[in-house]
Design a protein around this motif. Structure first.
Motif, PDB file in Angstrom:
ATOM      1  N   GLY A  41      -4.062  13.667  -5.760  1.00  0.00           N
ATOM      2  CA  GLY A  41      -3.712  13.442  -4.366  1.00  0.00           C
ATOM      3  C   GLY A  41      -4.694  12.582  -3.592  1.00  0.00           C
ATOM      4  N   ALA A  42      -5.800  12.179  -4.215  1.00  0.00           N
ATOM      5  CA  ALA A  42      -6.816  11.410  -3.499  1.00  0.00           C
ATOM      6  C   ALA A  42      -6.308  10.025  -3.094  1.00  0.00           C
ATOM      7  N   MET A  43      -5.470   9.409  -3.932  1.00  0.00           N
ATOM      8  CA  MET A  43      -4.941   8.096  -3.588  1.00  0.00           C
ATOM      9  C   MET A  43      -4.103   8.164  -2.313  1.00  0.00           C
ATOM     10  N   LYS A  44      -3.204   9.132  -2.244  1.00  0.00           N
ATOM     11  CA  LYS A  44      -2.382   9.285  -1.047  1.00  0.00           C
ATOM     12  C   LYS A  44      -3.235   9.564   0.180  1.00  0.00           C
ATOM     13  N   GLU A  45      -4.225  10.429   0.041  1.00  0.00           N
ATOM     14  CA  GLU A  45      -5.093  10.774   1.161  1.00  0.00           C
ATOM     15  C   GLU A  45      -5.859   9.556   1.675  1.00  0.00           C
ATOM     16  N   HIS A  82      -3.626   7.427   6.280  1.00  0.00           N
ATOM     17  CA  HIS A  82      -4.136   7.302   7.651  1.00  0.00           C
ATOM     18  C   HIS A  82      -4.210   5.853   8.114  1.00  0.00           C
ATOM     19  N   ILE A  83      -3.836   4.898   7.275  1.00  0.00           N
ATOM     20  CA  ILE A  83      -3.963   3.479   7.626  1.00  0.00           C
ATOM     21  C   ILE A  83      -2.810   3.060   8.522  1.00  0.00           C
ATOM     22  N   VAL A  84      -3.050   3.025   9.800  1.00  0.00           N
ATOM     23  CA  VAL A  84      -2.162   2.535  10.862  1.00  0.00           C
ATOM     24  C   VAL A  84      -0.826   3.269  10.883  1.00  0.00           C
ATOM     25  N   GLY A  85       0.105   2.924  10.001  1.00  0.00           N
ATOM     26  CA  GLY A  85       1.428   3.537   9.987  1.00  0.00           C
ATOM     27  C   GLY A  85       2.206   3.069   8.777  1.00  0.00           C
ATOM     28  N   VAL A  86       3.347   3.713   8.508  1.00  0.00           N
ATOM     29  CA  VAL A  86       4.129   3.385   7.321  1.00  0.00           C
ATOM     30  C   VAL A  86       4.602   1.938   7.342  1.00  0.00           C
ATOM     31  N   LEU A 129       0.819  -1.211   0.000  1.00  0.00           N
ATOM     32  CA  LEU A 129       0.000   0.000   0.000  1.00  0.00           C
ATOM     33  C   LEU A 129       0.854   1.263   0.000  1.00  0.00           C
ATOM     34  N   HIS A 130       2.022   1.214   0.628  1.00  0.00           N
ATOM     35  CA  HIS A 130       2.870   2.408   0.677  1.00  0.00           C
ATOM     36  C   HIS A 130       3.391   2.775  -0.712  1.00  0.00           C
ATOM     37  N   ASP A 131       3.532   1.778  -1.595  1.00  0.00           N
ATOM     38  CA  ASP A 131       3.933   2.080  -2.968  1.00  0.00           C
ATOM     39  C   ASP A 131       2.843   2.844  -3.706  1.00  0.00           C
ATOM     40  N   PHE A 148       3.170  -0.623   8.637  1.00  0.00           N
ATOM     41  CA  PHE A 148       2.016  -1.448   8.278  1.00  0.00           C
ATOM     42  C   PHE A 148       1.766  -1.381   6.777  1.00  0.00           C
ATOM     43  N   ARG A 149       1.803  -0.167   6.209  1.00  0.00           N
ATOM     44  CA  ARG A 149       1.511   0.007   4.787  1.00  0.00           C
ATOM     45  C   ARG A 149       2.619  -0.552   3.899  1.00  0.00           C
ATOM     46  N   ASN A 150       3.803  -0.740   4.441  1.00  0.00           N
ATOM     47  CA  ASN A 150       4.870  -1.401   3.700  1.00  0.00           C
ATOM     48  C   ASN A 150       4.681  -2.913   3.654  1.00  0.00           C
ATOM     49  N   CYS A 151       3.839  -3.432   4.518  1.00  0.00           N
ATOM     50  CA  CYS A 151       3.555  -4.878   4.547  1.00  0.00           C
ATOM     51  C   CYS A 151       2.238  -5.212   3.847  1.00  0.00           C
ATOM     52  N   ALA A 152       1.192  -4.480   4.162  1.00  0.00           N
ATOM     53  CA  ALA A 152      -0.128  -4.758   3.589  1.00  0.00           C
ATOM     54  C   ALA A 152      -0.096  -4.607   2.074  1.00  0.00           C
ATOM     55  N   THR A 153      -0.712  -5.544   1.365  1.00  0.00           N
ATOM     56  CA  THR A 153      -0.692  -5.540  -0.096  1.00  0.00           C
ATOM     57  C   THR A 153      -2.038  -5.102  -0.682  1.00  0.00           C
ATOM     58  N   VAL A 154      -1.985  -4.640  -1.915  1.00  0.00           N
ATOM     59  CA  VAL A 154      -3.203  -4.262  -2.619  1.00  0.00           C
ATOM     60  C   VAL A 154      -4.116  -5.473  -2.783  1.00  0.00           C
TER      61      VAL A 154
END
Length: 263
Positions: free
Chosen positions: A85-89, A93-97, A70-72, A99-105
């Motif tokens: 900018g809507a994608m970034k927004e 807010h999802i937990v933290g960086v 998700l961070h990508d 987490f977003r580096n692990c969670a996948t699309v």
């Protein structure tokens, strides 16, 4: 406790699909939710060696591999420029960086979670999913389906958006959204996705043509009130149906005004 009997890093999607036909097998994404469950997995199927973790762009669409973190998405310059900018927004807010580096699309979409910010923005953008066996279908149709043993390989975002905005309300920073709203404009047509209802996100159009003459504060308010009456809402631990019912027109109105730059 999560228990895994065997782990297989597959060499092809065909191999992964065959292994996944057993009900106790599971495709591994980032495992940020799966590891919190209490289940026994006979075969954990790892897709990380198949090159499905990239975002590509052509003249017609963006193609997002299922293993893309998700961070990508959050930091992809081309995708964020396209979505204003809507994608970034929708993701920041999802937990933290971490987490977003692990969670996948793929995990976020295939899970069809009611609280998903990811589904909300992708639904508004008119995204499609590509499944190994079932092929390509609209994300909205996939979310209404009961597909469980197929493999989601890609998310496809068609181009043509001329404006996009994302808003959410949270009880606290990094918490699940109490309600989420994405609004996308394609030429003169508007698509509104409401997520965290708390059911899975759904999209709505301007059925009465209230927005056809342009956006003013009064028109935005009228449309927001009309749309909020069509949205099915419920309650959960984060908030009641009544609180979501009061919040829905506020987010829709603010989103429209922000989208059109109306002061």
């Amino acid at each position: 406790m999560l228990k895994i009997k065997s782990y297989v890093k597959v060499n092809s999607l065909a191999e992964a699909y065959e292994l996944n036909q057993k009900k106790t097998a599971r495709i591994l994404g980032g495992m940020v939710w799966m590891k919190m469950g209490n289940r026994a997995i006979s075969t954990a199927i790892d897709l990380s060696g198949l090159g499905l973790d990239a975002i590509s762009e052509n003249d017609d669409e963006f193609v997002i591999g299922c293993m893309t973190p998700l961070h990508d998405l959050e930091t992809n310059e081309a995708l964020n420029t396209y979505t204003h900018g809507a994608m970034k927004e929708s993701l920041c807010h999802i937990v933290g960086v971490q987490f977003r580096n692990c969670a996948t699309v793929g995990g976020s979409v295939f899970g069809r979670f009611g609280f998903s910010d990811v589904l909300t923005i992708l639904m508004a953008l008119g995204a499609h999913v590509e499944l190994y066996h079932a092929g390509v279908m609209p994300l909205a149709d996939f979310c209404e389906s009961h597909i469980s043993r197929d493999i989601l390989t890609k998310v496809i975002v068609p181009k043509g958006v001329t404006g996009a905005v994302y808003l959410s309300q949270r009880n606290s920073a990094t918490d699940f959204p109490l309600l989420a709203c994405a609004i996308v404009r394609r030429e003169e047509e508007y698509r509104v996705a409401v997520g965290a209802r708390p059911m899975v996100a759904r999209t709505y159009s301007d059925e009465r043509g209230l927005l056809a003459g342009g956006i003013t504060r009064e028109i935005a308010q009228a449309f927001a009130l009309e749309l909020s009456q069509r949205v099915k809402l419920g309650g959960n631990a984060l908030g009641s149906e009544e609180s979501r019912r009061a919040l829905c027109p506020v987010l829709v109105r603010r989103g429209l005004l922000k989208l059109e730059g109306v002061e």
